[in-house]
Design a protein around this motif. Sequence first.
Motif, PDB file in Angstrom:
ATOM      1  N   LEU A 354      -0.958  -2.375  -5.520  1.00 23.18           N
ATOM      2  CA  LEU A 354      -1.666  -2.869  -6.701  1.00 23.18           C
ATOM      3  C   LEU A 354      -1.677  -4.393  -6.743  1.00 23.18           C
ATOM      4  CD1 LEU A 354      -0.390  -0.311  -9.354  1.00 23.18           C
ATOM      5  CD2 LEU A 354      -2.716  -0.534  -8.494  1.00 23.18           C
ATOM      6  N   ALA A 355      -0.588  -5.009  -6.298  1.00 25.63           N
ATOM      7  CA  ALA A 355      -0.554  -6.472  -6.247  1.00 25.63           C
ATOM      8  C   ALA A 355      -1.631  -6.998  -5.310  1.00 25.63           C
ATOM      9  CB  ALA A 355       0.828  -6.948  -5.806  1.00 25.63           C
ATOM     10  N   ALA A 356      -1.772  -6.373  -4.151  1.00 24.50           N
ATOM     11  CA  ALA A 356      -2.811  -6.804  -3.210  1.00 24.50           C
ATOM     12  C   ALA A 356      -4.198  -6.534  -3.771  1.00 24.50           C
ATOM     13  CB  ALA A 356      -2.621  -6.081  -1.874  1.00 24.50           C
ATOM     14  N   LEU A 357      -4.377  -5.404  -4.457  1.00 26.14           N
ATOM     15  CA  LEU A 357      -5.689  -5.069  -5.014  1.00 26.14           C
ATOM     16  C   LEU A 357      -6.109  -6.026  -6.124  1.00 26.14           C
ATOM     17  CD1 LEU A 357      -5.439  -1.164  -5.093  1.00 26.14           C
ATOM     18  CD2 LEU A 357      -6.883  -2.553  -3.593  1.00 26.14           C
ATOM     19  N   ARG A 358      -5.135  -6.599  -6.826  1.00 26.38           N
ATOM     20  CA  ARG A 358      -5.518  -7.545  -7.876  1.00 26.38           C
ATOM     21  C   ARG A 358      -5.656  -8.977  -7.365  1.00 26.38           C
ATOM     22  NH1 ARG A 358      -0.009  -6.412  -9.660  1.00 26.38           N
ATOM     23  NH2 ARG A 358       1.268  -8.326  -9.679  1.00 26.38           N
ATOM     24  N   GLY A 359      -5.623  -9.126  -6.027  1.00 25.06           N
ATOM     25  CA  GLY A 359      -5.962 -10.408  -5.429  1.00 25.06           C
ATOM     26  C   GLY A 359      -4.816 -11.239  -4.925  1.00 25.06           C
ATOM     27  N   LEU A 360      -3.586 -10.759  -5.031  1.00 30.12           N
ATOM     28  CA  LEU A 360      -2.454 -11.523  -4.513  1.00 30.12           C
ATOM     29  C   LEU A 360      -2.396 -11.418  -2.991  1.00 30.12           C
ATOM     30  CD1 LEU A 360      -1.654 -10.988  -7.558  1.00 30.12           C
ATOM     31  CD2 LEU A 360       0.726 -11.191  -6.768  1.00 30.12           C
ATOM     32  N   THR A 361      -1.847 -12.447  -2.360  1.00 30.67           N
ATOM     33  CA  THR A 361      -1.550 -12.392  -0.930  1.00 30.67           C
ATOM     34  C   THR A 361      -0.202 -11.701  -0.760  1.00 30.67           C
ATOM     35  OG1 THR A 361      -2.757 -14.436  -0.505  1.00 30.67           O
ATOM     36  CG2 THR A 361      -1.163 -13.727   1.154  1.00 30.67           C
ATOM     37  N   VAL A 362      -0.211 -10.551  -0.105  1.00 28.64           N
ATOM     38  CA  VAL A 362       1.021  -9.774   0.079  1.00 28.64           C
ATOM     39  C   VAL A 362       1.275  -9.637   1.579  1.00 28.64           C
ATOM     40  CG1 VAL A 362       2.239  -7.626  -0.396  1.00 28.64           C
ATOM     41  CG2 VAL A 362       0.565  -8.509  -2.048  1.00 28.64           C
ATOM     42  N   ASP A 363       2.382 -10.208   2.038  1.00 29.33           N
ATOM     43  CA  ASP A 363       2.758 -10.163   3.452  1.00 29.33           C
ATOM     44  C   ASP A 363       4.100  -9.464   3.606  1.00 29.33           C
ATOM     45  OD1 ASP A 363       0.597 -11.689   4.719  1.00 29.33           O
ATOM     46  OD2 ASP A 363       1.383 -13.387   3.573  1.00 29.33           O
ATOM     47  N   VAL A 364       4.166  -8.544   4.558  1.00 28.74           N
ATOM     48  CA  VAL A 364       5.398  -7.826   4.882  1.00 28.74           C
ATOM     49  C   VAL A 364       5.694  -8.064   6.355  1.00 28.74           C
ATOM     50  CG1 VAL A 364       6.526  -5.577   5.039  1.00 28.74           C
ATOM     51  CG2 VAL A 364       4.943  -6.060   3.143  1.00 28.74           C
ATOM     52  N   ILE A 365       6.887  -8.568   6.653  1.00 29.05           N
ATOM     53  CA  ILE A 365       7.275  -8.875   8.033  1.00 29.05           C
ATOM     54  C   ILE A 365       8.402  -7.936   8.432  1.00 29.05           C
ATOM     55  CG2 ILE A 365       8.126 -10.666   9.593  1.00 29.05           C
ATOM     56  CD1 ILE A 365       7.079 -12.670   7.357  1.00 29.05           C
ATOM     57  N   ILE A 366       8.171  -7.160   9.489  1.00 32.14           N
ATOM     58  CA  ILE A 366       9.159  -6.214   9.990  1.00 32.14           C
ATOM     59  C   ILE A 366       9.315  -6.419  11.490  1.00 32.14           C
ATOM     60  CG2 ILE A 366       8.688  -4.510   8.195  1.00 32.14           C
ATOM     61  CD1 ILE A 366       6.963  -2.981  10.178  1.00 32.14           C
ATOM     62  N   PRO A 367      10.401  -5.936  12.079  1.00 30.50           N
ATOM     63  CA  PRO A 367      10.576  -6.106  13.529  1.00 30.50           C
ATOM     64  C   PRO A 367       9.554  -5.296  14.316  1.00 30.50           C
ATOM     65  CG  PRO A 367      12.665  -5.581  12.455  1.00 30.50           C
ATOM     66  CD  PRO A 367      11.590  -5.329  11.448  1.00 30.50           C
ATOM     67  N   MET A 368       9.140  -5.837  15.439  1.00 23.68           N
ATOM     68  CA  MET A 368       8.309  -5.057  16.351  1.00 23.68           C
ATOM     69  C   MET A 368       9.096  -3.839  16.843  1.00 23.68           C
ATOM     70  SD  MET A 368       6.211  -6.429  19.676  1.00 23.68           S
ATOM     71  CE  MET A 368       5.259  -7.540  18.630  1.00 23.68           C
ATOM     72  N   ASP A 369      10.378  -4.054  17.110  1.00 20.27           N
ATOM     73  CA  ASP A 369      11.294  -2.968  17.484  1.00 20.27           C
ATOM     74  C   ASP A 369      12.636  -3.263  16.838  1.00 20.27           C
ATOM     75  OD1 ASP A 369       9.661  -1.392  19.472  1.00 20.27           O
ATOM     76  OD2 ASP A 369       9.651  -3.350  20.468  1.00 20.27           O
ATOM     77  N   SER A 370      13.044  -2.410  15.895  1.00 21.58           N
ATOM     78  CA  SER A 370      14.352  -2.597  15.268  1.00 21.58           C
ATOM     79  C   SER A 370      15.435  -1.974  16.145  1.00 21.58           C
ATOM     80  CB  SER A 370      14.367  -1.969  13.873  1.00 21.58           C
ATOM     81  OG  SER A 370      14.495  -0.560  13.964  1.00 21.58           O
ATOM     82  N   ASP A 371      16.655  -1.953  15.636  1.00 22.24           N
ATOM     83  CA  ASP A 371      17.749  -1.328  16.386  1.00 22.24           C
ATOM     84  C   ASP A 371      17.867   0.162  16.070  1.00 22.24           C
ATOM     85  OD1 ASP A 371      18.563  -1.760  13.799  1.00 22.24           O
ATOM     86  OD2 ASP A 371      20.614  -2.331  14.326  1.00 22.24           O
ATOM     87  N   HIS A 372      16.933   0.699  15.285  1.00 20.65           N
ATOM     88  CA  HIS A 372      16.905   2.138  14.993  1.00 20.65           C
ATOM     89  C   HIS A 372      15.480   2.632  15.213  1.00 20.65           C
ATOM     90  CE1 HIS A 372      20.987   2.270  13.488  1.00 20.65           C
ATOM     91  NE2 HIS A 372      20.730   1.294  12.637  1.00 20.65           N
ATOM     92  N   ALA A 373      15.222   3.191  16.389  1.00 18.71           N
ATOM     93  CA  ALA A 373      13.866   3.624  16.728  1.00 18.71           C
ATOM     94  C   ALA A 373      13.334   4.650  15.743  1.00 18.71           C
ATOM     95  CB  ALA A 373      13.852   4.198  18.149  1.00 18.71           C
ATOM     96  N   VAL A 374      14.194   5.520  15.233  1.00 22.29           N
ATOM     97  CA  VAL A 374      13.746   6.554  14.302  1.00 22.29           C
ATOM     98  C   VAL A 374      13.153   5.929  13.044  1.00 22.29           C
ATOM     99  CG1 VAL A 374      14.516   8.476  12.868  1.00 22.29           C
ATOM    100  CG2 VAL A 374      15.372   8.262  15.197  1.00 22.29           C
TER     101      VAL A 374
END
Length: 482
Positions: A354-374
């Motif tokens: 909803l934040a993105a839909l109302r025009g906010l810039t929403v960025d989420v940064i996650i690892p390309m590969d974490s230490d838990h593949a599951v």
Amino acid sequence: MEQALLSWIGALTSIRTEVFWVLGATLSGLVSIHVLLRKREVGAAIGWIGLVWLAPLFGSALYALFGVNRVTRRAQKLRIKPSQASPRRADGAPPPPPVLPERFQPLDQAVRRITSLPLEAGNRIVPLRNGDAVYPAMLTAIREARHSIALSSYIFRKDEIGRAFLDALEDAHHRGVAVRVLVDGIGSGYFFASVYGGLRRRGVPVGRFMHSVLPWRMPFLNLRTHKKLLILDGTLAFTGGINIADENRVASHPPDPVRDVHFRIEGPVVIQLTAAFASDWAFVMDQELEGPAWFPPLAPRGETQARVVSSGPDADLRKIELVVLEAITCARTSIRLMTPYFLPSEVLVSALSLAALRGLTVDVIIPMDSDHAVVDWATRAHVDPLLRSDVRIWLDDPPFDHAKLLVIDDAWCFIGSANWDTRSFRLNFELNVEVYDPGLARHLDAFMKEKMSVRLTREHLSRRGLPVRLRDAGVRLLLPYL
């Protein structure tokens, strides 16, 4: 004679089957009653009830291990004492009221009511990168401590850096400093807790959070203390995401390096950090921490306003999650977050969408590969609603980064131990710090922007083969416990 014996055996088998059926139905009924009275989430309640009726013994055993919250703290251990209620400044003056822009005042009011803690002014918070910078600063502070040391760590390994901490803590104990150490009953070793044993042999007071070698006294395998906290003399603190292990010393090139961010904190908010540790110590060891060695008068050390937010499956249930939801709701321009594990609840997914839909810039940064593949598999099956709403998800290049950061509107920060998953928001005991500091926000924002180079898209996810998509979707069903 043979016919009579067979008839007798048949009758006995029938009776035994009926007895087992009655016992199973009774057990399923009792568990169902408990679920109906205690589980607020409809999906979880339906799942548990279905499982115990399909497999009464197996389902009931699983519910006893993972579904029942037995973690309760006595009221006197949760209540902050008068000596801990508000910082006593060195000059005797009362703490100044918070000064915030009008747009942040509703957020301050909400978090004050959620935590029952005031926003404290006069703090200084300095970010430190990786164990290469964090560990020397922590060890120096331990060596310079004169009155008290409080240390809590989820993982505390007896490797090279772990032994350096053991030696420093032992030296402090022998020179008369009051040392108290808490390690998690599983994260720091369930069967072979070498650090716990090493501290005990050295005479250093140490506790293991929710641990027992007796299975019937260990029904909370999934409820852990995930806090990382070091407090010196009640005036200086370190907190963030870094455990104590050689893998965090990235410059030494360990086999599986883990990058992270930690924070050095001075000022009146340290008393809230000490009170959080004191509550945990009372819970584990049934001992109170009081007096000036732990709660001294505190002088202003900077211009930052901050407040501690702790959460856990007891009286603090969901507090960190609620603060995050309120902050997202109050955001006006941007939301940028970084987390090693990203499996938020449907409520948080909706809030970000909803934040993105109302025009906010929403960025989420996650690892390309974490230490838990599951966890990575489940994440890929979990983020489609966010991508549909124009939330931008970025993949951070290796090595694995364990940092947990949230910056809103380039002014408000949320730092600490909690990941963006149900385990951190609902099951673990966690500690975060809410920070109003545009300078720190800009620094963390710039740090996160450097990692925004590879974007995860719906097209990328659609290229996964059917077996992979099924695997990821299946693993996602374990979301509450990943």
